[in-house]
Design a protein around this motif. Sequence first.
Motif, PDB file in Angstrom:
ATOM      1  N   ASP A 161       0.951  -1.051  -0.010  1.00 31.71           N
ATOM      2  CA  ASP A 161      -0.200  -0.090   0.096  1.00 31.71           C
ATOM      3  C   ASP A 161       0.842   1.247  -0.342  1.00 31.71           C
ATOM      4  N   LEU A 162       0.437   2.259  -0.758  1.00 32.38           N
ATOM      5  CA  LEU A 162       1.228   3.632  -1.123  1.00 32.38           C
ATOM      6  C   LEU A 162       0.220   4.597  -0.494  1.00 32.38           C
ATOM      7  N   ILE A 163       0.897   5.796  -0.081  1.00 31.77           N
ATOM      8  CA  ILE A 163       0.224   7.072   0.301  1.00 31.77           C
ATOM      9  C   ILE A 163       1.014   8.094  -0.280  1.00 31.77           C
ATOM     10  N   PHE A 164       0.241   8.901  -1.081  1.00 30.15           N
ATOM     11  CA  PHE A 164       1.058  10.199  -1.633  1.00 30.15           C
ATOM     12  C   PHE A 164       1.152  11.113  -0.288  1.00 30.15           C
ATOM     13  N   THR A 165       2.188  11.990  -0.437  1.00 28.98           N
ATOM     14  CA  THR A 165       2.276  13.072   0.719  1.00 28.98           C
ATOM     15  C   THR A 165       2.616  14.465   0.033  1.00 28.98           C
ATOM     16  N   ASN A 166       2.779  15.499   0.850  1.00 28.14           N
ATOM     17  CA  ASN A 166       2.886  16.859   0.409  1.00 28.14           C
ATOM     18  C   ASN A 166       4.327  16.959  -0.461  1.00 28.14           C
ATOM     19  N   THR A 167       5.188  16.216  -0.201  1.00 32.16           N
ATOM     20  CA  THR A 167       6.529  16.190  -0.796  1.00 32.16           C
ATOM     21  C   THR A 167       6.999  14.901  -1.408  1.00 32.16           C
ATOM     22  N   GLY A 168       6.113  13.837  -1.317  1.00 29.84           N
ATOM     23  CA  GLY A 168       6.423  12.436  -2.041  1.00 29.84           C
ATOM     24  C   GLY A 168       5.703  11.486  -1.902  1.00 29.84           C
ATOM     25  N   ILE A 169       6.185  10.378  -1.152  1.00 28.49           N
ATOM     26  CA  ILE A 169       5.416   8.959  -1.006  1.00 28.49           C
ATOM     27  C   ILE A 169       5.816   8.371   0.245  1.00 28.49           C
ATOM     28  N   ARG A 170       4.818   7.597   0.837  1.00 26.90           N
ATOM     29  CA  ARG A 170       5.051   6.935   2.095  1.00 26.90           C
ATOM     30  C   ARG A 170       4.249   5.681   2.115  1.00 26.90           C
ATOM     31  N   GLY A 171       4.022   5.033   3.008  1.00 28.94           N
ATOM     32  CA  GLY A 171       3.179   4.009   3.223  1.00 28.94           C
ATOM     33  C   GLY A 171       3.866   2.771   3.339  1.00 28.94           C
ATOM     34  N   PRO A 172       3.561   1.376   3.814  1.00 31.15           N
ATOM     35  CA  PRO A 172       4.132   0.231   3.962  1.00 31.15           C
ATOM     36  C   PRO A 172       5.204  -0.201   2.799  1.00 31.15           C
ATOM     37  N   VAL A 173       4.755  -0.050   1.649  1.00 31.44           N
ATOM     38  CA  VAL A 173       5.522  -0.447   0.421  1.00 31.44           C
ATOM     39  C   VAL A 173       6.653   0.555   0.425  1.00 31.44           C
ATOM     40  N   VAL A 174       6.492   1.680   0.675  1.00 38.86           N
ATOM     41  CA  VAL A 174       7.626   2.736   0.652  1.00 38.86           C
ATOM     42  C   VAL A 174       8.571   2.512   1.782  1.00 38.86           C
ATOM     43  N   LEU A 175       7.987   2.471   2.927  1.00 36.73           N
ATOM     44  CA  LEU A 175       8.856   2.145   4.115  1.00 36.73           C
ATOM     45  C   LEU A 175       9.889   0.784   3.664  1.00 36.73           C
ATOM     46  N   ASP A 176       9.318  -0.246   3.019  1.00 37.32           N
ATOM     47  CA  ASP A 176      10.128  -1.279   2.780  1.00 37.32           C
ATOM     48  C   ASP A 176      11.136  -0.995   1.724  1.00 37.32           C
ATOM     49  N   PHE A 177      10.575  -0.394   0.609  1.00 35.17           N
ATOM     50  CA  PHE A 177      11.447  -0.059  -0.528  1.00 35.17           C
ATOM     51  C   PHE A 177      12.778   0.885  -0.230  1.00 35.17           C
ATOM     52  N   ALA A 178      12.402   1.896   0.672  1.00 38.65           N
ATOM     53  CA  ALA A 178      13.285   2.797   0.746  1.00 38.65           C
ATOM     54  C   ALA A 178      14.827   2.221   1.338  1.00 38.65           C
ATOM     55  N   ARG A 179      14.733   1.053   1.921  1.00 37.36           N
ATOM     56  CA  ARG A 179      16.162   0.494   1.981  1.00 37.36           C
ATOM     57  C   ARG A 179      16.987   0.235   0.825  1.00 37.36           C
ATOM     58  N   GLU A 180      16.092   0.144  -0.324  1.00 37.00           N
ATOM     59  CA  GLU A 180      17.035  -0.410  -1.661  1.00 37.00           C
ATOM     60  C   GLU A 180      17.257   1.080  -2.178  1.00 37.00           C
ATOM     61  N   VAL A 181      16.403   1.976  -2.056  1.00 35.81           N
ATOM     62  CA  VAL A 181      16.327   3.296  -2.950  1.00 35.81           C
ATOM     63  C   VAL A 181      17.495   4.410  -2.206  1.00 35.81           C
ATOM     64  N   THR A 182      17.618   4.249  -0.794  1.00 35.97           N
ATOM     65  CA  THR A 182      18.590   5.279  -0.359  1.00 35.97           C
ATOM     66  C   THR A 182      19.967   5.253  -0.565  1.00 35.97           C
ATOM     67  N   PRO A 183      20.560   3.963  -0.624  1.00 34.44           N
ATOM     68  CA  PRO A 183      21.864   3.610  -1.015  1.00 34.44           C
ATOM     69  C   PRO A 183      22.004   4.219  -2.690  1.00 34.44           C
ATOM     70  N   LEU A 184      20.925   3.917  -3.565  1.00 34.34           N
ATOM     71  CA  LEU A 184      21.229   4.022  -4.987  1.00 34.34           C
ATOM     72  C   LEU A 184      21.059   5.868  -4.973  1.00 34.34           C
ATOM     73  N   LEU A 185      20.499   6.640  -4.065  1.00 34.47           N
ATOM     74  CA  LEU A 185      20.324   7.898  -4.133  1.00 34.47           C
ATOM     75  C   LEU A 185      21.996   8.685  -3.800  1.00 34.47           C
ATOM     76  N   LYS A 186      22.669   7.957  -3.178  1.00 34.65           N
ATOM     77  CA  LYS A 186      24.216   8.327  -3.089  1.00 34.65           C
ATOM     78  C   LYS A 186      24.709   8.442  -4.353  1.00 34.65           C
ATOM     79  N   LYS A 187      24.663   7.268  -5.033  1.00 34.83           N
ATOM     80  CA  LYS A 187      25.255   7.189  -6.412  1.00 34.83           C
ATOM     81  C   LYS A 187      24.549   7.774  -7.715  1.00 34.83           C
ATOM     82  N   TYR A 188      23.270   8.091  -7.684  1.00 35.72           N
ATOM     83  CA  TYR A 188      22.517   8.567  -8.788  1.00 35.72           C
ATOM     84  C   TYR A 188      22.076  10.094  -8.523  1.00 35.72           C
ATOM     85  N   THR A 189      21.993  10.595  -7.162  1.00 34.27           N
ATOM     86  CA  THR A 189      21.296  11.580  -6.990  1.00 34.27           C
ATOM     87  C   THR A 189      19.583  11.471  -7.270  1.00 34.27           C
TER      88      THR A 189
END
Length: 413
Positions: A236-264
């Motif tokens: 499940d996903l929830i849109f926010t004022n600045t982006g996304i959250r919700g259970p699927v985002v909380l789970d997926f953030a652990r994959e995305v945050t390391p990539l942000l260091k590399k790709y911005t």
Amino acid sequence: MPKNRDYDLIVIGSGAAGIIAAIVAAREGKSVLILEKLSKIASKLKATGGGRCNLTNTLDNEDFMARFGRDGRFMQDALKEFDYKALICFLDEIGVTTHVPDGFRIFPTSHSSLTIIKALEDEMQKLGIKIFSNERALRLLATGKHIDGVKTQNATFYAPNVIVATGGLGYPVLGAEGDGYNLASELGHKVTDLSPAMMPLKTKEEWVKNCRADTIAKVELRVDIKKHKKLRAKGDLIFTNTGIRGPVVLDFAREVTPLLKKYTEVPLLLNLTKGKNEEQIREHFKTALSQDSTQNILELLQTLLPQSLSIELCKLAQVNPDEKYNKIAGKKRDKLISLLAWTPLTVNGHDGFKMAMITRGGISLKEINPKTMQSKLISGLYFCGEVMNLDGPCGGYNLQWSFASGHLAGKLL
């Protein structure tokens, strides 16, 4: 406060991992001291699950380990000794009853972390475990390749065994400052790259702020980078004022945050239509129109999505929401269908460790014996919980791992 007092075991940190390690050791007749830098114990445990304390879940060990990725098998021995069934029994022993309201996640029946903390405090008091609060560990003491004790800002404590259970960097207001990483690295342990995880994500696209009213169920997220195409998640996903959250985002953030260091920026693709592909969406519209041919595009989209999101997707496809579906040009119709199947979104930031529930990364597993949680570099030194380079999704995974690794470390094998 007595100085230079000898103990069989010193535990640094009073989270779930540290407390259960102390209890296990004390039940084996060991004299145990817990050093906690905050004024109270178990601050992060108190906040777990918004205070409701999702303790663990009912997955079998194989499936449980798989959710942690390629390093999940590191926890095999710990889970064999202390899986969710053993945790339930342990909690029952100390007076905490649990239940499984959704058939998967396990909570205390009180739905309060305070119930858990009170029972753990009572058990530690009964076992004679010493707890020194406001006592920050500054340095691990070792002679050669063996641990000797811990130096704090107030005293030096000696013991032939030390367990580092300091957690990660998430929620610094609850005491997470990465102390354990520094303590371990000073004795030669490698600490991997550290990234915040289990947190909301910010997006470059601003249209998300217009869709905050609804939770979108069963969304699939994919990373749209060729080298990382296999990274995906559903929930499940929830849109926010600045982006996304919700259970699927909380789970997926652990994959995305390391990539942000590399790709911005990290481009994502979102399937917001419960897994429907383009052909299935077209068929869905065909069926809906056969039942009511007077529907305009907005009304048609609302058979799949909330109104606010339907409006934004019409804007992205440059389609007039008041038009009839069969009246719009073929290219625009194709673009709309394509957006419904896979909506692009670009993650470009987050709020850092202050909003992270867990930390991605930690003390290298290669330097820790999975059968004991003991350091391979320094005898008598053990690790447990989030301080190690192992993290899982939300749903009781990380807390179960803390309990299981703490239970194994506390045996001082």
